[in-house]
Design a protein around this motif. Sequence first.
Motif, PDB file in Angstrom:
ATOM      1  N   LEU A 202      46.466  42.594   1.252  1.00  0.00           N
ATOM      2  CA  LEU A 202      46.705  43.725   0.746  1.00  0.00           C
ATOM      3  C   LEU A 202      48.038  44.007  -0.079  1.00  0.00           C
ATOM      4  CD1 LEU A 202      45.907  47.352   2.042  1.00  0.00           C
ATOM      5  CD2 LEU A 202      48.096  46.903   1.272  1.00  0.00           C
ATOM      6  N   ASP A 203      49.176  43.360   0.427  1.00  0.00           N
ATOM      7  CA  ASP A 203      50.264  43.282  -0.273  1.00  0.00           C
ATOM      8  C   ASP A 203      50.069  42.603  -1.642  1.00  0.00           C
ATOM      9  OD1 ASP A 203      53.074  44.257   0.080  1.00  0.00           O
ATOM     10  OD2 ASP A 203      53.444  42.148  -0.450  1.00  0.00           O
ATOM     11  N   VAL A 204      49.387  41.180  -1.607  1.00  0.00           N
ATOM     12  CA  VAL A 204      49.325  40.540  -2.817  1.00  0.00           C
ATOM     13  C   VAL A 204      48.530  41.469  -3.817  1.00  0.00           C
ATOM     14  CG1 VAL A 204      47.941  38.395  -3.762  1.00  0.00           C
ATOM     15  CG2 VAL A 204      49.451  38.359  -1.792  1.00  0.00           C
ATOM     16  N   ALA A 205      47.252  41.863  -3.526  1.00  0.00           N
ATOM     17  CA  ALA A 205      46.505  42.725  -4.370  1.00  0.00           C
ATOM     18  C   ALA A 205      47.343  43.927  -5.006  1.00  0.00           C
ATOM     19  CB  ALA A 205      45.137  43.278  -3.610  1.00  0.00           C
ATOM     20  N   LYS A 206      47.885  44.805  -4.261  1.00  0.00           N
ATOM     21  CA  LYS A 206      48.802  45.862  -4.581  1.00  0.00           C
ATOM     22  C   LYS A 206      49.790  45.216  -5.702  1.00  0.00           C
ATOM     23  CE  LYS A 206      51.659  47.740  -1.415  1.00  0.00           C
ATOM     24  NZ  LYS A 206      53.018  47.244  -2.291  1.00  0.00           N
ATOM     25  N   ASN A 207      50.582  44.246  -5.231  1.00  0.00           N
ATOM     26  CA  ASN A 207      51.875  43.775  -6.044  1.00  0.00           C
ATOM     27  C   ASN A 207      51.298  43.216  -7.491  1.00  0.00           C
ATOM     28  OD1 ASN A 207      53.902  44.593  -4.564  1.00  0.00           O
ATOM     29  ND2 ASN A 207      53.719  42.639  -3.197  1.00  0.00           N
ATOM     30  N   ALA A 208      49.911  42.496  -7.188  1.00  0.00           N
ATOM     31  CA  ALA A 208      49.436  42.329  -8.567  1.00  0.00           C
ATOM     32  C   ALA A 208      49.062  43.016  -9.465  1.00  0.00           C
ATOM     33  CB  ALA A 208      48.242  41.153  -8.231  1.00  0.00           C
ATOM     34  N   CYS A 209      48.417  44.233  -8.977  1.00  0.00           N
ATOM     35  CA  CYS A 209      48.141  45.243  -9.823  1.00  0.00           C
ATOM     36  C   CYS A 209      49.143  46.024 -10.262  1.00  0.00           C
ATOM     37  CB  CYS A 209      47.047  46.417  -8.855  1.00  0.00           C
ATOM     38  SG  CYS A 209      45.390  45.672  -8.560  1.00  0.00           S
ATOM     39  N   ASP A 210      50.347  45.981  -9.740  1.00  0.00           N
ATOM     40  CA  ASP A 210      51.386  46.767 -10.030  1.00  0.00           C
ATOM     41  C   ASP A 210      52.089  46.047 -11.126  1.00  0.00           C
ATOM     42  OD1 ASP A 210      51.463  49.265  -8.634  1.00  0.00           O
ATOM     43  OD2 ASP A 210      52.539  48.597  -7.074  1.00  0.00           O
ATOM     44  N   LEU A 211      51.916  44.901 -10.948  1.00  0.00           N
ATOM     45  CA  LEU A 211      52.728  43.824 -12.001  1.00  0.00           C
ATOM     46  C   LEU A 211      52.474  44.243 -13.396  1.00  0.00           C
ATOM     47  CD1 LEU A 211      54.721  41.579 -12.326  1.00  0.00           C
ATOM     48  CD2 LEU A 211      52.810  39.958 -12.302  1.00  0.00           C
ATOM     49  N   PHE A 212      51.132  44.646 -13.932  1.00  0.00           N
ATOM     50  CA  PHE A 212      50.675  44.826 -15.101  1.00  0.00           C
ATOM     51  C   PHE A 212      51.387  46.079 -15.801  1.00  0.00           C
ATOM     52  CE2 PHE A 212      47.387  42.112 -13.399  1.00  0.00           C
ATOM     53  CZ  PHE A 212      47.218  41.076 -14.741  1.00  0.00           C
ATOM     54  N   ILE A 213      51.834  47.059 -14.893  1.00  0.00           N
ATOM     55  CA  ILE A 213      52.232  48.472 -15.467  1.00  0.00           C
ATOM     56  C   ILE A 213      53.660  48.208 -16.139  1.00  0.00           C
ATOM     57  CG2 ILE A 213      52.958  50.637 -14.839  1.00  0.00           C
ATOM     58  CD1 ILE A 213      50.942  50.438 -12.468  1.00  0.00           C
ATOM     59  N   PRO A 214      54.552  47.472 -15.354  1.00  0.00           N
ATOM     60  CA  PRO A 214      55.848  47.233 -16.290  1.00  0.00           C
ATOM     61  C   PRO A 214      55.768  46.284 -17.334  1.00  0.00           C
ATOM     62  CG  PRO A 214      55.997  46.254 -14.185  1.00  0.00           C
ATOM     63  CD  PRO A 214      54.810  46.894 -14.074  1.00  0.00           C
ATOM     64  N   LEU A 215      54.934  45.326 -17.367  1.00  0.00           N
ATOM     65  CA  LEU A 215      54.705  44.428 -18.337  1.00  0.00           C
ATOM     66  C   LEU A 215      54.091  44.867 -19.574  1.00  0.00           C
ATOM     67  CD1 LEU A 215      52.950  41.375 -16.473  1.00  0.00           C
ATOM     68  CD2 LEU A 215      55.246  41.399 -17.369  1.00  0.00           C
ATOM     69  N   ASP A 216      53.180  46.019 -19.426  1.00  0.00           N
ATOM     70  CA  ASP A 216      52.791  46.817 -20.459  1.00  0.00           C
ATOM     71  C   ASP A 216      53.810  47.669 -21.090  1.00  0.00           C
ATOM     72  OD1 ASP A 216      50.107  47.734 -21.926  1.00  0.00           O
ATOM     73  OD2 ASP A 216      51.226  49.514 -21.315  1.00  0.00           O
ATOM     74  N   LYS A 217      54.670  48.512 -20.022  1.00  0.00           N
ATOM     75  CA  LYS A 217      55.528  49.507 -20.560  1.00  0.00           C
ATOM     76  C   LYS A 217      56.509  48.704 -21.346  1.00  0.00           C
ATOM     77  CE  LYS A 217      53.123  52.902 -18.713  1.00  0.00           C
ATOM     78  NZ  LYS A 217      52.782  54.054 -19.750  1.00  0.00           N
ATOM     79  N   LEU A 218      57.071  47.506 -20.945  1.00  0.00           N
ATOM     80  CA  LEU A 218      57.903  46.880 -21.648  1.00  0.00           C
ATOM     81  C   LEU A 218      57.416  45.903 -22.757  1.00  0.00           C
ATOM     82  CD1 LEU A 218      59.859  45.419 -18.463  1.00  0.00           C
ATOM     83  CD2 LEU A 218      60.745  47.418 -19.818  1.00  0.00           C
ATOM     84  N   GLY A 219      56.201  46.019 -23.201  1.00  0.00           N
ATOM     85  CA  GLY A 219      55.823  45.322 -24.399  1.00  0.00           C
ATOM     86  C   GLY A 219      55.597  43.862 -23.857  1.00  0.00           C
ATOM     87  N   ILE A 220      55.931  43.423 -22.917  1.00  0.00           N
ATOM     88  CA  ILE A 220      55.925  41.781 -22.731  1.00  0.00           C
ATOM     89  C   ILE A 220      54.518  41.301 -22.571  1.00  0.00           C
ATOM     90  CG2 ILE A 220      56.115  40.090 -20.737  1.00  0.00           C
ATOM     91  CD1 ILE A 220      58.434  41.769 -19.997  1.00  0.00           C
ATOM     92  N   TYR A 221      53.387  42.217 -22.021  1.00  0.00           N
ATOM     93  CA  TYR A 221      52.070  41.793 -21.964  1.00  0.00           C
ATOM     94  C   TYR A 221      51.100  43.043 -22.075  1.00  0.00           C
ATOM     95  CZ  TYR A 221      47.551  39.737 -20.603  1.00  0.00           C
ATOM     96  OH  TYR A 221      46.315  39.241 -20.802  1.00  0.00           O
ATOM     97  N   LYS A 222      50.936  43.531 -23.428  1.00  0.00           N
ATOM     98  CA  LYS A 222      50.433  44.705 -23.544  1.00  0.00           C
ATOM     99  C   LYS A 222      48.653  44.668 -22.964  1.00  0.00           C
ATOM    100  CE  LYS A 222      51.754  47.920 -25.221  1.00  0.00           C
ATOM    101  NZ  LYS A 222      52.447  48.875 -24.965  1.00  0.00           N
ATOM    102  N   THR A 223      48.324  45.747 -22.134  1.00  0.00           N
ATOM    103  CA  THR A 223      46.955  45.594 -21.792  1.00  0.00           C
ATOM    104  C   THR A 223      46.121  46.833 -22.082  1.00  0.00           C
ATOM    105  OG1 THR A 223      47.811  46.353 -19.603  1.00  0.00           O
ATOM    106  CG2 THR A 223      47.448  43.923 -19.783  1.00  0.00           C
ATOM    107  N   GLY A 224      46.982  47.969 -22.323  1.00  0.00           N
ATOM    108  CA  GLY A 224      46.198  49.160 -22.943  1.00  0.00           C
ATOM    109  C   GLY A 224      46.218  50.327 -21.692  1.00  0.00           C
ATOM    110  N   PRO A 225      46.007  51.362 -22.160  1.00  0.00           N
ATOM    111  CA  PRO A 225      46.171  52.560 -21.107  1.00  0.00           C
ATOM    112  C   PRO A 225      44.903  52.527 -20.014  1.00  0.00           C
ATOM    113  CG  PRO A 225      45.409  53.408 -23.077  1.00  0.00           C
ATOM    114  CD  PRO A 225      45.674  51.948 -23.349  1.00  0.00           C
ATOM    115  N   GLY A 226      44.020  52.264 -20.617  1.00  0.00           N
ATOM    116  CA  GLY A 226      42.713  51.857 -19.458  1.00  0.00           C
ATOM    117  C   GLY A 226      43.046  51.113 -18.503  1.00  0.00           C
TER     118      GLY A 226
END
Length: 252
Positions: A202-226
């Motif tokens: 559960l911790d791996v899945a949660k952290n892996a999902c959360d990782l894409f949020i700051p990556l997108d917000k900081l412009g490091i890896y844009k994934t889109g709002p969806g």
Amino acid sequence: MESWVRFSAQSQAKERVFRAAQYACTLLGYTLQKNGASPDFLARIKQLEAHLSLGRKLFRLGNSADALEAAKRAIHLSDMVLRFCITVSHLNRAMYFACDNILWAGKSGLVPHMDQEKWSQRSFRYYLFSLIMNLSRDAYEIRLLAEREANGKSQKGGRGDAVGGGGSFSGEDGRLQQLALRLKLQLQLLARVLRNNPPLLLDVAKNACDLFIPLDKLGIYKTGPGFVGLCGLTSSVLSILAIVHPWLKLKP
């Protein structure tokens, strides 16, 4: 300090619910936009998302103290790697929440001339580094459990079973087959470790999902709002699950 930490703990579940609703709005808004919803309706969804975000920040006013207390506890762990990863993660979370509190003051009108974009970027940088430390801790825990699992299986099944039956390989094709077999065995071992340790999974899945949020917000890896909305909603549901069932929370 202790009373504030207790208040923060009581607010955590409500904050997770608000977070789930916020990212559900993000995902819903993206889906409706793709399906040609009216601009007026989309604006209402965006407004609701902004209100939920502001409400979340109010619930997190005490979380910096909570994170600092957690860092003080983690610094006494006997395992050096866990001590480093968990302590640094909590310290970065404390800074993230502090920046988030300042951002709340700006968005609520208490500090009207604050540079909200600058504080938002600072907040997400601390959040990203905290998640990197969390995933590093998860990887270390997986390695320890995998080694323990592999050693236990080799002692029970003998050396031949540990290397996949001791088959012989020769030539280029043989080396590729051996590499494929080793990869298969490693993936099977990883799946077994995670299946036998639900809190770690559960911790791996949660952290892996959360990782894409700051990556997108900081412009490091844009994934889109969806995609960001889907990841945020998934990690929020997993966090709520860990609150409802405390045995699913990874310790220490």
